[in-house]
Scaffold this active site. Structure first.
Site, PDB file in Angstrom:
ATOM      1  N   TYR A  56       0.808  -1.219   0.000  1.00  0.00           N
ATOM      2  CA  TYR A  56       0.000   0.000   0.000  1.00  0.00           C
ATOM      3  C   TYR A  56       0.842   1.271   0.000  1.00  0.00           C
ATOM      4  O   TYR A  56       0.344   2.353  -0.277  1.00  0.00           O
ATOM      5  CB  TYR A  56      -0.945   0.020   1.215  1.00  0.00           C
ATOM      6  CG  TYR A  56      -2.034  -1.046   1.162  1.00  0.00           C
ATOM      7  CD1 TYR A  56      -2.209  -1.853   0.049  1.00  0.00           C
ATOM      8  CD2 TYR A  56      -2.886  -1.235   2.244  1.00  0.00           C
ATOM      9  CE1 TYR A  56      -3.190  -2.823   0.004  1.00  0.00           C
ATOM     10  CE2 TYR A  56      -3.883  -2.208   2.209  1.00  0.00           C
ATOM     11  CZ  TYR A  56      -4.024  -2.998   1.083  1.00  0.00           C
ATOM     12  OH  TYR A  56      -5.006  -3.958   1.045  1.00  0.00           O
TER      13      TYR A  56
ATOM     14  N   LYS B 291       3.737 -15.278   1.380  1.00  0.00           N
ATOM     15  CA  LYS B 291       3.621 -15.955   0.083  1.00  0.00           C
ATOM     16  C   LYS B 291       5.052 -16.235  -0.389  1.00  0.00           C
ATOM     17  O   LYS B 291       5.459 -15.827  -1.488  1.00  0.00           O
ATOM     18  CB  LYS B 291       2.836 -15.048  -0.883  1.00  0.00           C
ATOM     19  CG  LYS B 291       2.403 -15.709  -2.177  1.00  0.00           C
ATOM     20  CD  LYS B 291       1.299 -16.726  -2.021  1.00  0.00           C
ATOM     21  CE  LYS B 291       1.017 -17.402  -3.343  1.00  0.00           C
ATOM     22  NZ  LYS B 291       0.214 -18.633  -3.219  1.00  0.00           N
TER      23      LYS B 291
ATOM     24  N   ASP C 243      -2.785 -18.157   0.850  1.00  0.00           N
ATOM     25  CA  ASP C 243      -3.959 -18.809   0.253  1.00  0.00           C
ATOM     26  C   ASP C 243      -4.451 -19.937   1.149  1.00  0.00           C
ATOM     27  O   ASP C 243      -5.658 -20.095   1.374  1.00  0.00           O
ATOM     28  CB  ASP C 243      -3.657 -19.299  -1.171  1.00  0.00           C
ATOM     29  CG  ASP C 243      -2.289 -19.960  -1.307  1.00  0.00           C
ATOM     30  OD1 ASP C 243      -1.472 -19.852  -0.368  1.00  0.00           O
ATOM     31  OD2 ASP C 243      -2.033 -20.586  -2.344  1.00  0.00           O
TER      32      ASP C 243
END
Ligand code: NAD
Length: 361
Positions: A140, A190, A222
């Site tokens: 962000y 990840k 995930d």
């Protein structure tokens, strides 16, 4: 030692729920023989009306001097056209205090299990997750970011970037929080695909060497998203970056099913590192029900309990507040938002819910 907190009631139902917190705080003082000095200050739309500024200098100065800040909510349609909206005051305050750690508990209270978005058999083992999200870095805020034309086509791009210092300080916040809970941290990344994820995992493991009493595990994001749905009871603290934390904290909140019961904290570090924090309910100013004495004050009261535990170092007082909320629920008393279809008995108003909780403390 006297503690000092700043109350920022804000707008809409903010003042209504903060008034209930104050009742509960006074009950805590009486029970535990402590004194908490409180000072009220303006933020958001209320501050715009009084001073033209959603974060007046006096408010910022008071918050800097305080041990912690308890905020109601900001915003409302009457300020939507203002050049500086009420929400910008809160964002500026978070930035000024360098609040890089966002802590969002998601608890399924057994009494409210039917509100969960999941099947009762999935939540009956008890769900008590704390999502610790890095708030000031990652995708962000990474640069370069923007939109431009390349080869005659529009492209847009963001940069996911974390320094080892940023990862280390949020990992410390998570390990510290885990110590006052079940002592388990699941770090979510990840790392099978992203360089950022590999550094994340390495630095979290390095930091963990200073916290041998806390159990550390890792999940890919995930898989974590699936596990929250399949078996949310397995989690204690979930530690993750800004993007993944944004999504997973909302997913965990949906497991509880009740916006009016969700507290939060944004911290500049663990209390043992001298960190301070803003404690606030997850919900907004709810202009549609403001001024009607129907708001659920429990999210704000549970935010007060987080403050007592995490910044003021008063775990017994925090336990007392949380137990008081549970006791009210156990008696079948409900505010309108958490009363299930077919609920029998009178609906609790905001004031009455605060009075009852203070009395239970
Ligand atoms: P909201 O959370 O204020 O309300 C969403 C819905 O939930 C409404 O129907 C409301 O009545 C209900 N609700 C929320 N809190 C409740 C409570 N404690 N008890 C009972 N019902 C409750 O979100 P919104 O409607 O999207 O936003 C309203 C205003 O709040 C906007 O100006 C928005 O910018 C602001 N906002 C502020 C914050 C904050 O201060 N941290 C967070 C979110 C939204």
């Amino acid at each position: 030692m006297n503690k000092r907190i700043v109350l920022l009631p804000g707008d809409g139902i903010g003042p209504e729920v903060i008034a209930q917190c104050l009742k509960v705080l006074r009950a805590v003082e009486g029970k535990f023989g402590l004194t908490v000095d409180t000072e009220e200050a303006l933020i958001g739309g209320a501050a715009i009306d009084a001073t033209g500024d959603p974060l007046p200098e006096t408010t910022l100065a008071a918050c800097r001097k305080a041990d912690a800040v308890l905020l109601g909510a900001v915003g409302g349609p009457q300020w939507d056209a203002c050049p500086r909206r009420p929400e910008s005051g809160l964002l500026a305050l978070r930035k000024q205090l360098d609040l890089f750690a966002n802590l969002r508990p998601a608890v399924v209270f057994p009494e409210l299990a039917e509100l969960s978005a999941l099947h009762p058999r999935t939540v009956e083992k008890g769900v008590d997750i704390l999502v610790v999200r890095e708030l000031t870095g990652g995708l962000y805020f990474g640069r370069p970011a923007g939109e431009e034309k390349r080869g005659g086509r529009r492209v847009a791009f963001n940069t996911m970037i974390y320094s080892e210092d940023e990862i280390r300080r949020i990992a410390r916040a998570a390990f510290s929080a885990a110590r006052s809970r079940s002592g388990r941290v699941c770090s979510v990344d990840k790392s099978n695909v992203l360089h950022v994820g590999r550094l994340w995992r390495t630095v979290v493991e390095e930091t963990h060497r200073d916290w041998p009493d806390v159990e550390l595990s890792h999940l890919y994001v995930d898989n974590c998203a699936m596990q929250i749905i399949i078996n949310p009871a397995q989690f204690d603290v979930i530690l993750t970056g800004n993007l993944f934390g944004d999504i997973l904290s909302d997913e965990a909140a949906a497991v509880t099913g009740s916006l009016g019961m969700l507290p939060s904290a944004s911290l500049s570090g663990p209390a043992e590192d001298g960190g301070t924090g803003i404690y606030e309910p997850v919900h907004g100013s709810a202009p549609d029900i403001a001024g009607r004495d129907t708001a659920n004050p429990f999210a704000a009261i549970l935010s007060l309990a987080m403050m007592l535990r995490m910044t003021l170092g008063l775990p017994e007082a925090a336990d007392a507040v949380e137990k008081a909320v549970r006791a009210v629920l156990r008696e079948g008393r409900r505010t309108a938002d958490i009363a299930a279809v077919g609920h029998k008995g009178a609906i609790l108003g905001c004031n009455e819910a605060g009075d009852l909780t203070a009395a239970k403390v």
